[in-house]
Design an enzyme around this catalytic site. Structure first.
Site, PDB file in Angstrom:
ATOM      1  N   ASP A  59       0.874  -1.179   0.000  1.00 13.25           N
ATOM      2  CA  ASP A  59       0.000   0.000   0.000  1.00 13.25           C
ATOM      3  C   ASP A  59       0.908   1.224   0.000  1.00 13.25           C
ATOM      4  O   ASP A  59       1.814   1.323   0.849  1.00 13.25           O
ATOM      5  CB  ASP A  59      -0.886  -0.042   1.267  1.00 13.25           C
ATOM      6  N   GLN A 103      -5.765   7.992  -5.211  1.00 12.91           N
ATOM      7  CA  GLN A 103      -7.228   8.140  -5.141  1.00 12.91           C
ATOM      8  C   GLN A 103      -7.502   9.083  -6.306  1.00 12.91           C
ATOM      9  O   GLN A 103      -7.268  10.283  -6.224  1.00 12.91           O
ATOM     10  CB  GLN A 103      -7.634   8.733  -3.788  1.00 12.91           C
ATOM     11  N   SER A 148      -0.956  14.862 -13.569  1.00 10.07           N
ATOM     12  CA  SER A 148      -2.266  14.999 -14.219  1.00 10.07           C
ATOM     13  C   SER A 148      -2.513  16.409 -14.740  1.00 10.07           C
ATOM     14  O   SER A 148      -2.108  17.396 -14.115  1.00 10.07           O
ATOM     15  CB  SER A 148      -3.348  14.638 -13.193  1.00 10.07           C
ATOM     16  N   GLU A 150      -5.141  17.812 -14.414  1.00 10.70           N
ATOM     17  CA  GLU A 150      -5.939  18.490 -13.377  1.00 10.70           C
ATOM     18  C   GLU A 150      -5.103  19.533 -12.647  1.00 10.70           C
ATOM     19  O   GLU A 150      -5.636  20.482 -12.088  1.00 10.70           O
ATOM     20  CB  GLU A 150      -6.459  17.473 -12.354  1.00 10.70           C
ATOM     21  N   TYR A 197      -7.606  16.700  -4.969  1.00  7.39           N
ATOM     22  CA  TYR A 197      -6.863  15.746  -5.806  1.00  7.39           C
ATOM     23  C   TYR A 197      -5.758  16.456  -6.574  1.00  7.39           C
ATOM     24  O   TYR A 197      -4.606  16.029  -6.591  1.00  7.39           O
ATOM     25  CB  TYR A 197      -7.834  15.072  -6.787  1.00  7.39           C
ATOM     26  N   LYS A 201      -1.721  15.990  -6.378  1.00  8.74           N
ATOM     27  CA  LYS A 201      -0.917  15.620  -7.559  1.00  8.74           C
ATOM     28  C   LYS A 201       0.185  16.651  -7.799  1.00  8.74           C
ATOM     29  O   LYS A 201       1.304  16.298  -8.187  1.00  8.74           O
ATOM     30  CB  LYS A 201      -1.815  15.546  -8.806  1.00  8.74           C
ATOM     31  N   GLU A 234     -16.123   2.992 -13.512  1.00 10.73           N
ATOM     32  CA  GLU A 234     -17.510   3.306 -13.881  1.00 10.73           C
ATOM     33  C   GLU A 234     -18.032   4.614 -13.295  1.00 10.73           C
ATOM     34  O   GLU A 234     -19.127   5.050 -13.629  1.00 10.73           O
ATOM     35  CB  GLU A 234     -18.411   2.136 -13.479  1.00 10.73           C
ATOM     36  N   PRO A 332     -17.739  21.362  -6.066  1.00  7.51           N
ATOM     37  CA  PRO A 332     -17.619  22.667  -5.413  1.00  7.51           C
ATOM     38  C   PRO A 332     -16.783  23.636  -6.243  1.00  7.51           C
ATOM     39  O   PRO A 332     -16.963  24.850  -6.171  1.00  7.51           O
ATOM     40  CB  PRO A 332     -16.910  22.340  -4.098  1.00  7.51           C
TER      41      PRO A 332
HETATM   42  P1  NAP Z   1      -7.472   4.149 -11.432  1.00 12.85           P
HETATM   43  O1  NAP Z   1      -8.117   3.226 -12.396  1.00 12.85           O
HETATM   44  O2  NAP Z   1      -8.305   4.822 -10.395  1.00 12.85           O
HETATM   45  O3  NAP Z   1      -6.313   3.306 -10.689  1.00 12.85           O
HETATM   46  C1  NAP Z   1      -5.711   3.759  -9.508  1.00 12.85           C
HETATM   47  C2  NAP Z   1      -4.877   2.633  -8.934  1.00 12.85           C
HETATM   48  O4  NAP Z   1      -4.293   3.067  -7.702  1.00 12.85           O
HETATM   49  C3  NAP Z   1      -5.686   1.356  -8.602  1.00 12.85           C
HETATM   50  O5  NAP Z   1      -4.912   0.241  -8.925  1.00 12.85           O
HETATM   51  C4  NAP Z   1      -5.852   1.467  -7.095  1.00 12.85           C
HETATM   52  O6  NAP Z   1      -6.040   0.231  -6.460  1.00 12.85           O
HETATM   53  C5  NAP Z   1      -4.483   2.030  -6.749  1.00 12.85           C
HETATM   54  N1  NAP Z   1      -4.436   2.574  -5.394  1.00 12.85           N
HETATM   55  C6  NAP Z   1      -5.217   3.523  -4.844  1.00 12.85           C
HETATM   56  N2  NAP Z   1      -4.845   3.743  -3.567  1.00 12.85           N
HETATM   57  C7  NAP Z   1      -3.783   2.924  -3.322  1.00 12.85           C
HETATM   58  C8  NAP Z   1      -2.972   2.679  -2.207  1.00 12.85           C
HETATM   59  N3  NAP Z   1      -3.155   3.338  -1.052  1.00 12.85           N
HETATM   60  N4  NAP Z   1      -1.953   1.779  -2.319  1.00 12.85           N
HETATM   61  C9  NAP Z   1      -1.765   1.100  -3.461  1.00 12.85           C
HETATM   62  N5  NAP Z   1      -2.515   1.272  -4.572  1.00 12.85           N
HETATM   63  C10 NAP Z   1      -3.519   2.170  -4.491  1.00 12.85           C
HETATM   64  O7  NAP Z   1      -6.668   5.290 -12.179  1.00 12.85           O
HETATM   65  P2  NAP Z   1      -6.113   5.328 -13.703  1.00 12.85           P
HETATM   66  O8  NAP Z   1      -7.116   5.977 -14.552  1.00 12.85           O
HETATM   67  O9  NAP Z   1      -5.563   3.993 -14.056  1.00 12.85           O
HETATM   68  O10 NAP Z   1      -4.926   6.378 -13.546  1.00 12.85           O
HETATM   69  C11 NAP Z   1      -3.628   5.952 -13.166  1.00 12.85           C
HETATM   70  C12 NAP Z   1      -2.914   7.111 -12.504  1.00 12.85           C
HETATM   71  O11 NAP Z   1      -2.847   8.205 -13.406  1.00 12.85           O
HETATM   72  C13 NAP Z   1      -3.590   7.652 -11.252  1.00 12.85           C
HETATM   73  O12 NAP Z   1      -2.581   8.088 -10.380  1.00 12.85           O
HETATM   74  C14 NAP Z   1      -4.379   8.842 -11.750  1.00 12.85           C
HETATM   75  O13 NAP Z   1      -4.566   9.786 -10.707  1.00 12.85           O
HETATM   76  C15 NAP Z   1      -3.452   9.361 -12.834  1.00 12.85           C
HETATM   77  N6  NAP Z   1      -4.102  10.058 -13.948  1.00 12.85           N
HETATM   78  C16 NAP Z   1      -5.163   9.504 -14.583  1.00 12.85           C
HETATM   79  C17 NAP Z   1      -5.710  10.149 -15.687  1.00 12.85           C
HETATM   80  C18 NAP Z   1      -6.867   9.560 -16.440  1.00 12.85           C
HETATM   81  O14 NAP Z   1      -7.527  10.300 -17.167  1.00 12.85           O
HETATM   82  N7  NAP Z   1      -7.116   8.266 -16.351  1.00 12.85           N
HETATM   83  C19 NAP Z   1      -5.155  11.359 -16.132  1.00 12.85           C
HETATM   84  C20 NAP Z   1      -4.050  11.883 -15.475  1.00 12.85           C
HETATM   85  C21 NAP Z   1      -3.513  11.198 -14.383  1.00 12.85           C
HETATM   86  P3  NAP Z   1      -7.515  -0.445  -6.318  1.00 12.85           P
HETATM   87  O15 NAP Z   1      -7.749  -1.144  -7.623  1.00 12.85           O
HETATM   88  O16 NAP Z   1      -7.344  -1.351  -5.168  1.00 12.85           O
HETATM   89  O17 NAP Z   1      -8.494   0.662  -6.087  1.00 12.85           O
HETATM   90  O1  F7E Z   2     -15.197  14.247 -14.992  1.00 13.78           O
HETATM   91  C1  F7E Z   2     -18.200  16.305 -15.477  1.00 13.78           C
HETATM   92  C2  F7E Z   2     -17.288  16.663 -14.346  1.00 13.78           C
HETATM   93  O2  F7E Z   2     -14.805  12.499 -13.281  1.00 13.78           O
HETATM   94  C3  F7E Z   2     -15.072  14.892 -16.237  1.00 13.78           C
HETATM   95  C4  F7E Z   2      -9.508  11.603 -13.613  1.00 13.78           C
HETATM   96  O3  F7E Z   2      -8.999  10.506 -14.328  1.00 13.78           O
HETATM   97  O4  F7E Z   2      -9.106  13.127 -15.436  1.00 13.78           O
HETATM   98  C5  F7E Z   2     -10.109  12.594 -14.583  1.00 13.78           C
HETATM   99  O5  F7E Z   2     -10.722  13.642 -13.839  1.00 13.78           O
HETATM  100  C6  F7E Z   2     -16.048  16.058 -16.321  1.00 13.78           C
HETATM  101  C7  F7E Z   2     -16.012  16.987 -15.109  1.00 13.78           C
HETATM  102  O6  F7E Z   2     -12.936  13.196 -14.856  1.00 13.78           O
HETATM  103  C8  F7E Z   2     -20.660  13.936 -14.257  1.00 13.78           C
HETATM  104  O7  F7E Z   2     -17.826  17.771 -13.591  1.00 13.78           O
HETATM  105  C9  F7E Z   2     -20.654  15.778 -15.402  1.00 13.78           C
HETATM  106  O8  F7E Z   2     -16.035  18.305 -15.558  1.00 13.78           O
HETATM  107  O9  F7E Z   2     -14.767  11.852 -15.725  1.00 13.78           O
HETATM  108  P1  F7E Z   2     -14.470  12.846 -14.678  1.00 13.78           P
HETATM  109  P2  F7E Z   2     -12.035  14.412 -14.351  1.00 13.78           P
HETATM  110  O10 F7E Z   2     -12.620  15.089 -13.190  1.00 13.78           O
HETATM  111  O11 F7E Z   2     -11.712  15.246 -15.532  1.00 13.78           O
HETATM  112  C10 F7E Z   2      -8.030  13.794 -14.777  1.00 13.78           C
HETATM  113  C11 F7E Z   2      -7.042  14.256 -15.816  1.00 13.78           C
HETATM  114  C12 F7E Z   2      -7.437  12.987 -13.685  1.00 13.78           C
HETATM  115  O12 F7E Z   2      -6.246  13.079 -13.387  1.00 13.78           O
HETATM  116  C13 F7E Z   2      -8.382  12.242 -12.803  1.00 13.78           C
HETATM  117  O13 F7E Z   2      -7.706  11.209 -12.097  1.00 13.78           O
HETATM  118  O14 F7E Z   2     -17.372  15.536 -16.355  1.00 13.78           O
HETATM  119  N1  F7E Z   2     -19.359  15.490 -15.105  1.00 13.78           N
HETATM  120  N2  F7E Z   2     -21.470  14.837 -14.876  1.00 13.78           N
HETATM  121  C14 F7E Z   2     -19.338  14.364 -14.393  1.00 13.78           C
HETATM  122  N3  F7E Z   2     -18.308  13.659 -13.884  1.00 13.78           N
HETATM  123  C15 F7E Z   2     -18.587  12.508 -13.224  1.00 13.78           C
HETATM  124  N4  F7E Z   2     -17.559  11.766 -12.735  1.00 13.78           N
HETATM  125  N5  F7E Z   2     -19.864  12.070 -13.051  1.00 13.78           N
HETATM  126  C16 F7E Z   2     -20.950  12.749 -13.538  1.00 13.78           C
HETATM  127  O15 F7E Z   2     -22.095  12.336 -13.370  1.00 13.78           O
END
Ligand code: NAP
Ligand code: F7E
Length: 375
Positions: A59, A103, A148, A150, A197, A201, A234, A332
């Site tokens: 972890d 997270q 990210s 973000e 978040y 990051k 999801e 928020p």
């Molecule tokens: P994800 O599906 O939410 O995967 C996150 C992973 O982190 C999961 O394997 C989760 O384990 C693990 N994890 C969470 N807390 C942990 C802990 N305390 N110790 C060990 N493992 C832990 O995210 P993703 O979309 O693959 O993204 C991968 C990374 O890129 C993340 O850091 C995310 O913030 C970053 N990121 C994502 C995006 C995007 O659009 N997808 C964009 C920019 C950056 P569990 O399976 O047990 O929950």
């Molecule tokens: O939201 C809007 C919401 O939760 C995208 C993560 O992978 O990318 C991701 O973060 C947009 C936002 O992704 C719903 O307000 C509307 O504007 O799919 P999301 P995110 O917040 O952009 C970045 C790059 C990361 O690093 C993060 O780990 O969609 N939105 N209605 C909604 N979003 C959600 N989740 N659910 C809704 O019902």
């Protein structure tokens, strides 16, 4: 060279694609999963029989477990290198550590800011410290951090973009070009994080830079814009939409889909493309940071319409779709506009995205339709 990879966050979307990519390149892959009361390995279960892949428990919030896992992976990389020496000469052992654990849900970070900071910032710091304490030369251990877009939050740069050039007869009137200011984020755009978040990051991002500068670690941050896939969690908006659309395509009488802000714009790519960039960053001569994106942006509304269209709908506006706006799903504080410029990654890494927006949407909808049909 014999290479070993250690992946924190292996059970996530990116972790599973990265594992497949590295196994395909002949890596030994050690995936770190945390212990959970119900199985969390669904995205990597299909790799269970792979001889070069193993899962270990750890972890990122637990410094003791992180340091043990990193030390053990280094021992494995060293032993693997010793074995490979009998077959071919090699420059030395190589361990690549990818920190994808976090997270990662932005809205959840408002409800759980401390947990988010522990997993997302302190988790990264624990991994950096464990690597530093190995005390091995930097070419032997390389580190990737999942930063990210973000982190940009409400910030962007602008530049003029020619949208139309006017000509009259043989004369080309450059001065009559129609231009607009286009918005983008690249490696030199300032950061203005808008959620717990994003702040966590950004703290991790600065820690990576510090460990690179202060201790000489080979460390990279990939500043990735949103990337999705058939394996996307999801609760993220794209998958929430495609999963709903797949059910709606089979049963038009289901309850409407509840969504929050439809006006936010995101630069959405496919995760499979983005994990290639992570690996490429660690193959360079020195550690550096790269923005990874498609360069295109779409609103949530556009994603919604494209998903319904992929399922056969001819709706041209959201008002004619089974969608309800639910203000409790608003954040928020919102990130209104993300659109990256990955010129540096294209130039230095030779990377480019392969999956365009419409194909991404189609792949996610079709995959969810198949899953719906399987029940
Ligand atoms: P994800 O599906 O939410 O995967 C996150 C992973 O982190 C999961 O394997 C989760 O384990 C693990 N994890 C969470 N807390 C942990 C802990 N305390 N110790 C060990 N493992 C832990 O995210 P993703 O979309 O693959 O993204 C991968 C990374 O890129 C993340 O850091 C995310 O913030 C970053 N990121 C994502 C995006 C995007 O659009 N997808 C964009 C920019 C950056 P569990 O399976 O047990 O929950
Ligand atoms: O939201 C809007 C919401 O939760 C995208 C993560 O992978 O990318 C991701 O973060 C947009 C936002 O992704 C719903 O307000 C509307 O504007 O799919 P999301 P995110 O917040 O952009 C970045 C790059 C990361 O690093 C993060 O780990 O969609 N939105 N209605 C909604 N979003 C959600 N989740 N659910 C809704 O019902």
């Amino acid at each position: 060279m014999s290479k070993t990879a250690l992946i924190f966050g292996v059970t996530g979307q990116d972790g599973s694609y990265l594992t497949e990519h590295l196994l395909g390149l002949g890596y030994h892959v050690i995936g770190v999963r945390r212990r959970t009361s119900v199985p969390n390995t669904g995205r990597v279960d299909h790799l269970a029989g792979e001889p070069l892949f193993k899962l270990v428990c750890g972890d990122v919030t637990d410094a003791a477990s992180v340091s043990h896992v990193v030390w053990q992976a280094w021992q494995d990389a060293y032993m693997e290198w010793r074995r490979s020496l009998q077959i071919r000469p090699s420059e030395g052992p190589r361990l690549e550590v990818y920190n994808l654990a976090a997270q990662s849900h932005v809205k959840a970070s408002f409800d759980e800011p401390l947990h988010t900071t522990q997993a997302t910032y302190l988790g990264c710091l624990n991994v950096l410290e464990a690597i530093r304490r190995l005390d091995v030369r930097q070419e032997h251990v390389r580190f990737y951090q999942a930063s990210s877009s973000e982190m940009f939050g409400a910030a962007f740069d602008t530049r003029a973009r020619v949208i139309e050039e006017c000509s009259e007869g043989a004369i080309h009137w450059k001065s009559m070009s129609l231009t607009e200011r286009e918005r983008y984020q690249d490696e030199s755009t300032p950061f203005l994080p808008c959620s717990p978040y994003a702040i966590a990051k950004l703290a991790a991002h600065h820690a990576v830079r510090l460990y690179r500068d202060a201790y000489g670690l080979f460390a990279c941050s990939g500043i990735l814009h949103n990337h999705e896939s058939e394996r996307r969690g999801e609760e993220f908006v794209t998958r929430k939409i495609t999963k709903y659309v797949a059910r709606w395509a089979r049963d038009k009488s289901i309850e409407p889909l509840r969504l929050g802000n439809l006006n936010a714009s995101r630069d959405w790519g496919h995760a499979e493309d983005y994990v290639r960039a992570m690996h490429l960053m660690l193959q360079q001569e020195k550690g550096d940071d790269f923005v990874i994106c498609t360069g295109e942006t779409h609103t949530v509304r556009e994603f919604l319409l494209a998903a319904f269209k992929a399922a056969g709908s001819e709706a041209e506006n959201v008002e004619s779709l089974p969608v309800v706006i639910d203000s409790s799903l608003y954040r928020p504080s919102e990130v209104p506009y993300l659109r990256g410029d990955c010129s540096k990654a294209k130039r230095v890494l030779g990377w480019k995205p392969e999956v365009p927006f419409e194909e991404l949407v189609r792949r996610m909808v079709y995959s969810d339709m198949r899953a719906t049909d399987r029940g």
